[in-house]
Design a protein around this motif. Structure first.
Motif, PDB file in Angstrom:
ATOM      1  N   TYR A   1       0.658  -1.060  -0.173  1.00  0.00           N
ATOM      2  CA  TYR A   1       0.157  -0.256   0.114  1.00  0.00           C
ATOM      3  C   TYR A   1       1.164   1.330  -0.536  1.00  0.00           C
ATOM      4  O   TYR A   1       0.451   2.617  -0.757  1.00  0.00           O
ATOM      5  CB  TYR A   1      -1.106   0.134   1.364  1.00  0.00           C
ATOM      6  CG  TYR A   1      -1.450   1.074   1.337  1.00  0.00           C
ATOM      7  CD1 TYR A   1      -2.677   1.506   0.925  1.00  0.00           C
ATOM      8  CD2 TYR A   1      -1.359   2.265   2.689  1.00  0.00           C
ATOM      9  CE1 TYR A   1      -3.413   2.915   0.670  1.00  0.00           C
ATOM     10  CE2 TYR A   1      -2.009   3.294   2.190  1.00  0.00           C
ATOM     11  CZ  TYR A   1      -3.582   3.669   1.657  1.00  0.00           C
ATOM     12  OH  TYR A   1      -4.407   4.348   2.007  1.00  0.00           O
ATOM     13  N   LEU A   2       1.406   0.875   0.846  1.00  0.00           N
ATOM     14  CA  LEU A   2       2.458   2.337   0.933  1.00  0.00           C
ATOM     15  C   LEU A   2       3.910   2.959   0.003  1.00  0.00           C
ATOM     16  O   LEU A   2       3.098   3.732  -1.320  1.00  0.00           O
ATOM     17  CB  LEU A   2       3.755   1.794   2.159  1.00  0.00           C
ATOM     18  CG  LEU A   2       2.901   2.818   3.854  1.00  0.00           C
ATOM     19  CD1 LEU A   2       4.315   2.303   4.751  1.00  0.00           C
ATOM     20  CD2 LEU A   2       2.326   3.745   3.863  1.00  0.00           C
ATOM     21  N   ILE A   3       3.924   1.141  -0.756  1.00  0.00           N
ATOM     22  CA  ILE A   3       4.552   1.558  -2.422  1.00  0.00           C
ATOM     23  C   ILE A   3       3.544   2.330  -3.383  1.00  0.00           C
ATOM     24  O   ILE A   3       3.996   2.801  -4.412  1.00  0.00           O
ATOM     25  CB  ILE A   3       4.962   0.457  -2.935  1.00  0.00           C
ATOM     26  CG1 ILE A   3       6.343  -0.640  -1.694  1.00  0.00           C
ATOM     27  CG2 ILE A   3       5.935   0.384  -4.018  1.00  0.00           C
ATOM     28  CD1 ILE A   3       6.714  -1.713  -1.809  1.00  0.00           C
ATOM     29  N   LEU A   4       2.314   1.789  -3.007  1.00  0.00           N
ATOM     30  CA  LEU A   4       1.489   2.047  -4.690  1.00  0.00           C
ATOM     31  C   LEU A   4       1.123   3.538  -3.694  1.00  0.00           C
ATOM     32  O   LEU A   4       0.757   4.617  -4.827  1.00  0.00           O
ATOM     33  CB  LEU A   4       0.446   1.427  -4.083  1.00  0.00           C
ATOM     34  CG  LEU A   4       0.584   0.097  -4.613  1.00  0.00           C
ATOM     35  CD1 LEU A   4      -1.155  -0.249  -4.271  1.00  0.00           C
ATOM     36  CD2 LEU A   4       0.891  -0.031  -6.701  1.00  0.00           C
ATOM     37  N   LYS A   5       1.178   3.937  -3.274  1.00  0.00           N
ATOM     38  CA  LYS A   5       0.832   4.726  -2.456  1.00  0.00           C
ATOM     39  C   LYS A   5       2.044   6.107  -2.699  1.00  0.00           C
ATOM     40  O   LYS A   5       1.678   8.131  -3.508  1.00  0.00           O
ATOM     41  CB  LYS A   5       0.495   5.322  -0.916  1.00  0.00           C
ATOM     42  CG  LYS A   5      -0.352   6.523  -0.667  1.00  0.00           C
ATOM     43  CD  LYS A   5      -1.493   6.925  -0.279  1.00  0.00           C
ATOM     44  CE  LYS A   5      -1.908   7.570  -0.034  1.00  0.00           C
ATOM     45  NZ  LYS A   5      -3.657   7.940  -0.717  1.00  0.00           N
ATOM     46  N   ILE A   6       3.682   5.872  -2.855  1.00  0.00           N
ATOM     47  CA  ILE A   6       4.439   6.810  -3.110  1.00  0.00           C
ATOM     48  C   ILE A   6       4.387   6.683  -4.634  1.00  0.00           C
ATOM     49  O   ILE A   6       5.123   7.777  -4.824  1.00  0.00           O
ATOM     50  CB  ILE A   6       5.908   6.031  -2.429  1.00  0.00           C
ATOM     51  CG1 ILE A   6       5.336   6.104  -1.115  1.00  0.00           C
ATOM     52  CG2 ILE A   6       7.048   6.766  -2.944  1.00  0.00           C
ATOM     53  CD1 ILE A   6       6.376   5.440  -0.352  1.00  0.00           C
ATOM     54  N   LYS A   7       4.682   6.239  -5.177  1.00  0.00           N
ATOM     55  CA  LYS A   7       4.131   6.013  -6.954  1.00  0.00           C
ATOM     56  C   LYS A   7       3.114   7.080  -7.314  1.00  0.00           C
ATOM     57  O   LYS A   7       3.515   7.187  -8.462  1.00  0.00           O
ATOM     58  CB  LYS A   7       4.655   4.836  -7.363  1.00  0.00           C
ATOM     59  CG  LYS A   7       5.127   3.344  -7.195  1.00  0.00           C
ATOM     60  CD  LYS A   7       4.975   1.858  -7.764  1.00  0.00           C
ATOM     61  CE  LYS A   7       6.202   1.474  -7.764  1.00  0.00           C
ATOM     62  NZ  LYS A   7       6.284   0.264  -8.857  1.00  0.00           N
ATOM     63  N   ALA A   8       2.094   6.986  -6.787  1.00  0.00           N
ATOM     64  CA  ALA A   8       1.330   7.246  -7.383  1.00  0.00           C
ATOM     65  C   ALA A   8       1.712   8.808  -7.206  1.00  0.00           C
ATOM     66  O   ALA A   8       0.888   9.876  -8.037  1.00  0.00           O
ATOM     67  CB  ALA A   8      -0.551   7.296  -6.578  1.00  0.00           C
ATOM     68  N   ARG A   9       1.820   9.419  -6.260  1.00  0.00           N
ATOM     69  CA  ARG A   9       2.151  10.899  -5.595  1.00  0.00           C
ATOM     70  C   ARG A   9       3.348  10.926  -6.358  1.00  0.00           C
ATOM     71  O   ARG A   9       3.784  12.273  -6.906  1.00  0.00           O
ATOM     72  CB  ARG A   9       2.768  10.502  -4.317  1.00  0.00           C
ATOM     73  CG  ARG A   9       1.209  11.439  -2.977  1.00  0.00           C
ATOM     74  CD  ARG A   9       2.341  11.472  -1.633  1.00  0.00           C
ATOM     75  NE  ARG A   9       1.533  11.749  -1.520  1.00  0.00           N
ATOM     76  CZ  ARG A   9       0.843  12.239   0.321  1.00  0.00           C
ATOM     77  NH1 ARG A   9       2.187  12.590   0.480  1.00  0.00           N
ATOM     78  NH2 ARG A   9      -0.008  12.231   1.186  1.00  0.00           N
TER      79      ARG A   9
END
Length: 116
Positions: free
Chosen positions: A88-96
């Motif tokens: 979840y954190l990896i996807l959130k950082i990539k999206a940002r």
């Protein structure tokens, strides 16, 4: 370390008496009988012996939150971290990061507006 609960093995048996001076092999015990000093019935003694034969240390725990300290719970928390929270954190950082890079590119390419 294995945490055992008295309530898992039934009520105390008043007829159960363990000779504290007994040694290895007496009464059929494979391990030192002094390890059984807190046992209240034969089921508890057998459980202690089972864990000691596996090379695990044994302690008696009160009911409550002692189950949290067992290895299975630690593995559950580790699996949750690796399989749920970390992705979840990896996807959130990539999206940002993608959102920021997309905004800066569109700003650089857009022509300046001239108003009269």
């Amino acid at each position: 370390m294995v945490c055992l609960f008295h309530s898992d093995y039934g009520p105390a048996d008043p007829a159960f008496k363990l000779d504290p001076g007994s040694t290895v092999g007496v009464r059929g015990w494979i391990v030192d009988a002094s390890s059984f000093k807190e046992a209240r019935n034969i089921g508890e003694v057998e459980a202690i012996q089972r864990h000691l034969l596996r090379g695990e240390s044994v302690s008696w725990c009160d009911q409550g939150y002692a189950w949290v300290e067992q290895d299975a719970i630690g593995w559950f928390y580790t699996a949750t971290l690796l399989l749920v929270i970390l992705p979840y954190l990896i996807l959130k950082i990539k999206a940002r990061a993608k959102g920021r890079s997309g905004r800066t590119k569109t700003r650089d390419r857009s022509p300046a507006r001239v108003t009269h």
